[in-house]
Design a protein around this motif. Structure first.
Motif, PDB file in Angstrom:
ATOM      1  N   ALA A  36      50.918  20.468  37.792  1.00  0.00           N
ATOM      2  CA  ALA A  36      51.600  20.098  39.036  1.00  0.00           C
ATOM      3  C   ALA A  36      51.581  21.258  40.030  1.00  0.00           C
ATOM      4  N   GLN A  37      51.816  22.454  39.530  1.00  0.00           N
ATOM      5  CA  GLN A  37      51.799  23.628  40.403  1.00  0.00           C
ATOM      6  C   GLN A  37      50.423  23.819  41.024  1.00  0.00           C
ATOM      7  N   MET A  38      49.384  23.700  40.208  1.00  0.00           N
ATOM      8  CA  MET A  38      48.028  23.870  40.730  1.00  0.00           C
ATOM      9  C   MET A  38      47.651  22.755  41.703  1.00  0.00           C
ATOM     10  N   ALA A  39      48.142  21.552  41.467  1.00  0.00           N
ATOM     11  CA  ALA A  39      47.835  20.443  42.379  1.00  0.00           C
ATOM     12  C   ALA A  39      48.383  20.732  43.772  1.00  0.00           C
ATOM     13  N   GLY A  40      49.559  21.355  43.833  1.00  0.00           N
ATOM     14  CA  GLY A  40      50.141  21.705  45.121  1.00  0.00           C
ATOM     15  C   GLY A  40      49.466  22.900  45.769  1.00  0.00           C
ATOM     16  N   ARG A  41      49.117  23.884  44.976  1.00  0.00           N
ATOM     17  CA  ARG A  41      48.546  25.134  45.489  1.00  0.00           C
ATOM     18  C   ARG A  41      47.062  25.000  45.802  1.00  0.00           C
ATOM     19  N   CYS A  42      46.350  24.292  44.939  1.00  0.00           N
ATOM     20  CA  CYS A  42      44.887  24.175  45.046  1.00  0.00           C
ATOM     21  C   CYS A  42      44.493  22.719  44.874  1.00  0.00           C
ATOM     22  N   LEU A  81      36.927  25.743  41.315  1.00  0.00           N
ATOM     23  CA  LEU A  81      37.600  25.915  42.596  1.00  0.00           C
ATOM     24  C   LEU A  81      36.657  25.714  43.766  1.00  0.00           C
ATOM     25  N   GLN A  82      37.231  25.318  44.866  1.00  0.00           N
ATOM     26  CA  GLN A  82      36.552  25.363  46.156  1.00  0.00           C
ATOM     27  C   GLN A  82      36.961  26.688  46.813  1.00  0.00           C
ATOM     28  N   PRO A  83      36.208  27.178  47.785  1.00  0.00           N
ATOM     29  CA  PRO A  83      36.568  28.459  48.415  1.00  0.00           C
ATOM     30  C   PRO A  83      38.014  28.511  48.929  1.00  0.00           C
ATOM     31  N   GLU A  84      38.512  27.418  49.479  1.00  0.00           N
ATOM     32  CA  GLU A  84      39.892  27.417  49.990  1.00  0.00           C
ATOM     33  C   GLU A  84      40.910  27.507  48.848  1.00  0.00           C
ATOM     34  N   ASP A  85      40.554  27.008  47.662  1.00  0.00           N
ATOM     35  CA  ASP A  85      41.423  27.151  46.494  1.00  0.00           C
ATOM     36  C   ASP A  85      41.506  28.624  46.090  1.00  0.00           C
ATOM     37  N   GLU A  86      40.362  29.290  46.067  1.00  0.00           N
ATOM     38  CA  GLU A  86      40.353  30.707  45.704  1.00  0.00           C
ATOM     39  C   GLU A  86      41.163  31.522  46.713  1.00  0.00           C
ATOM     40  N   GLN A  87      41.056  31.204  47.973  1.00  0.00           N
ATOM     41  CA  GLN A  87      41.831  31.912  48.997  1.00  0.00           C
ATOM     42  C   GLN A  87      43.329  31.712  48.772  1.00  0.00           C
ATOM     43  N   SER A  88      43.716  30.497  48.419  1.00  0.00           N
ATOM     44  CA  SER A  88      45.125  30.218  48.130  1.00  0.00           C
ATOM     45  C   SER A  88      45.601  31.016  46.916  1.00  0.00           C
ATOM     46  N   LEU A  89      44.768  31.057  45.870  1.00  0.00           N
ATOM     47  CA  LEU A  89      45.126  31.840  44.681  1.00  0.00           C
ATOM     48  C   LEU A  89      45.191  33.336  44.994  1.00  0.00           C
ATOM     49  N   ASP A  90      44.284  33.822  45.817  1.00  0.00           N
ATOM     50  CA  ASP A  90      44.316  35.235  46.206  1.00  0.00           C
ATOM     51  C   ASP A  90      45.678  35.585  46.812  1.00  0.00           C
ATOM     52  N   ARG A  91      46.163  34.731  47.686  1.00  0.00           N
ATOM     53  CA  ARG A  91      47.477  34.976  48.310  1.00  0.00           C
ATOM     54  C   ARG A  91      48.586  34.908  47.267  1.00  0.00           C
ATOM     55  N   TYR A  92      48.567  33.869  46.436  1.00  0.00           N
ATOM     56  CA  TYR A  92      49.603  33.685  45.417  1.00  0.00           C
ATOM     57  C   TYR A  92      49.636  34.851  44.428  1.00  0.00           C
ATOM     58  N   GLU A  93      48.474  35.313  44.026  1.00  0.00           N
ATOM     59  CA  GLU A  93      48.375  36.360  43.009  1.00  0.00           C
ATOM     60  C   GLU A  93      48.555  37.765  43.565  1.00  0.00           C
ATOM     61  N   GLY A  94      48.636  37.897  44.862  1.00  0.00           N
ATOM     62  CA  GLY A  94      48.803  39.220  45.451  1.00  0.00           C
ATOM     63  C   GLY A  94      47.554  40.065  45.361  1.00  0.00           C
ATOM     64  N   TRP A  95      46.385  39.407  45.376  1.00  0.00           N
ATOM     65  CA  TRP A  95      45.119  40.121  45.328  1.00  0.00           C
ATOM     66  C   TRP A  95      44.862  40.771  46.682  1.00  0.00           C
ATOM     67  N   PRO A  96      44.464  41.991  46.746  1.00  0.00           N
ATOM     68  CA  PRO A  96      44.037  42.887  45.674  1.00  0.00           C
ATOM     69  C   PRO A  96      45.114  43.886  45.238  1.00  0.00           C
ATOM     70  N   ASN A  97      46.329  43.749  45.709  1.00  0.00           N
ATOM     71  CA  ASN A  97      47.360  44.754  45.422  1.00  0.00           C
ATOM     72  C   ASN A  97      47.986  44.627  44.042  1.00  0.00           C
ATOM     73  N   LEU A  98      48.443  43.427  43.685  1.00  0.00           N
ATOM     74  CA  LEU A  98      49.095  43.247  42.391  1.00  0.00           C
ATOM     75  C   LEU A  98      48.078  42.993  41.281  1.00  0.00           C
ATOM     76  N   TYR A  99      47.080  42.186  41.562  1.00  0.00           N
ATOM     77  CA  TYR A  99      46.054  41.834  40.582  1.00  0.00           C
ATOM     78  C   TYR A  99      44.671  42.145  41.138  1.00  0.00           C
ATOM     79  N   TYR A 100      43.740  42.398  40.245  1.00  0.00           N
ATOM     80  CA  TYR A 100      42.330  42.494  40.612  1.00  0.00           C
ATOM     81  C   TYR A 100      41.609  41.328  39.954  1.00  0.00           C
ATOM     82  N   LYS A 101      40.378  41.094  40.370  1.00  0.00           N
ATOM     83  CA  LYS A 101      39.563  40.031  39.795  1.00  0.00           C
ATOM     84  C   LYS A 101      38.529  40.643  38.860  1.00  0.00           C
ATOM     85  N   GLU A 102      38.328  39.985  37.742  1.00  0.00           N
ATOM     86  CA  GLU A 102      37.286  40.394  36.808  1.00  0.00           C
ATOM     87  C   GLU A 102      36.574  39.137  36.343  1.00  0.00           C
TER      88      GLU A 102
END
Length: 181
Positions: A36-42, A81-102
């Motif tokens: 449900a959370q992902m459906a709203g966010r992405c 994901l679609q690019p807009e989903d990744e952008q939404s997750l980047d904001r939610y996850e605090g990338w690049p300050n709190l989390y990095y991507k691997e």
């Protein structure tokens, strides 16, 4: 284990305009297991399968992260994901300050695939248990995916005593970068 610098898996798809699109695979291990959370966010994200990260453990530093640890496993959902989903997750996850991507390799339908995951940067936050509401969100995702909740409860418990259980924690070097839950 070598770190991969690729953040996307490229697959050619043809739409009505015959344009190619990049397929972005994302590994969720925390609150983003919650459908449900992902459906709203992405809203355009799709679950493509379940996988297990071997040699990784789920940890809590207030919020979820994963850390390399021999003998542990972490169940995950892999999302397309679609690019807009990744952008939404980047904001939610605090990338690049709190989390990095691997990028990690996961097995889906018997095939090895590369997928992006968010991992907390360094030791910027001490081990601490998650808030009850956050834990419930993740537990809901574990239940809907059919994952063993014992892994989740163990991680929450270890967050309280992590300094005793893992005395070497805090001494390893971490990359700086983005977010991931």
């Amino acid at each position: 284990m070598q770190k991969t610098q690729i953040t996307e898996v490229t697959a050619v798809k043809t739409d009505n305009n015959k344009k190619s699109q990049k397929e972005i695979l994302y590994i969720a291990y925390g609150s983003n297991l919650n459908l449900a959370q992902m459906a709203g966010r992405c809203p355009t994200a799709e679950v493509v399968g379940k996988a297990v990260l071997r040699g990784w453990r789920l940890a809590f530093r207030g919020v979820a992260t994963i850390e390399r640890r021999i003998g542990y496993t972490v169940p995950v959902l892999v999302w397309k994901l679609q690019p807009e989903d990744e952008q939404s997750l980047d904001r939610y996850e605090g990338w690049p300050n709190l989390y990095y991507k691997e990028n990690l390799k996961v097995t889906l339908d018997g095939k090895r695939r590369t997928a992006m995951v968010y991992i907390m940067n360094g030791n910027s936050h001490p081990y601490s248990p998650p808030a009850r509401s956050y834990m419930r969100t993740i537990l809901s995702g574990y239940e809907s995916a059919g994952f063993d909740p014992g892994i989740l409860y163990r991680a929450a418990g270890e967050s309280i005593t992590a300094g005793d259980i893992f005395p070497d924690m805090g001494k390893e070097k971490h990359r700086k970068g983005g977010a991931g839950r």
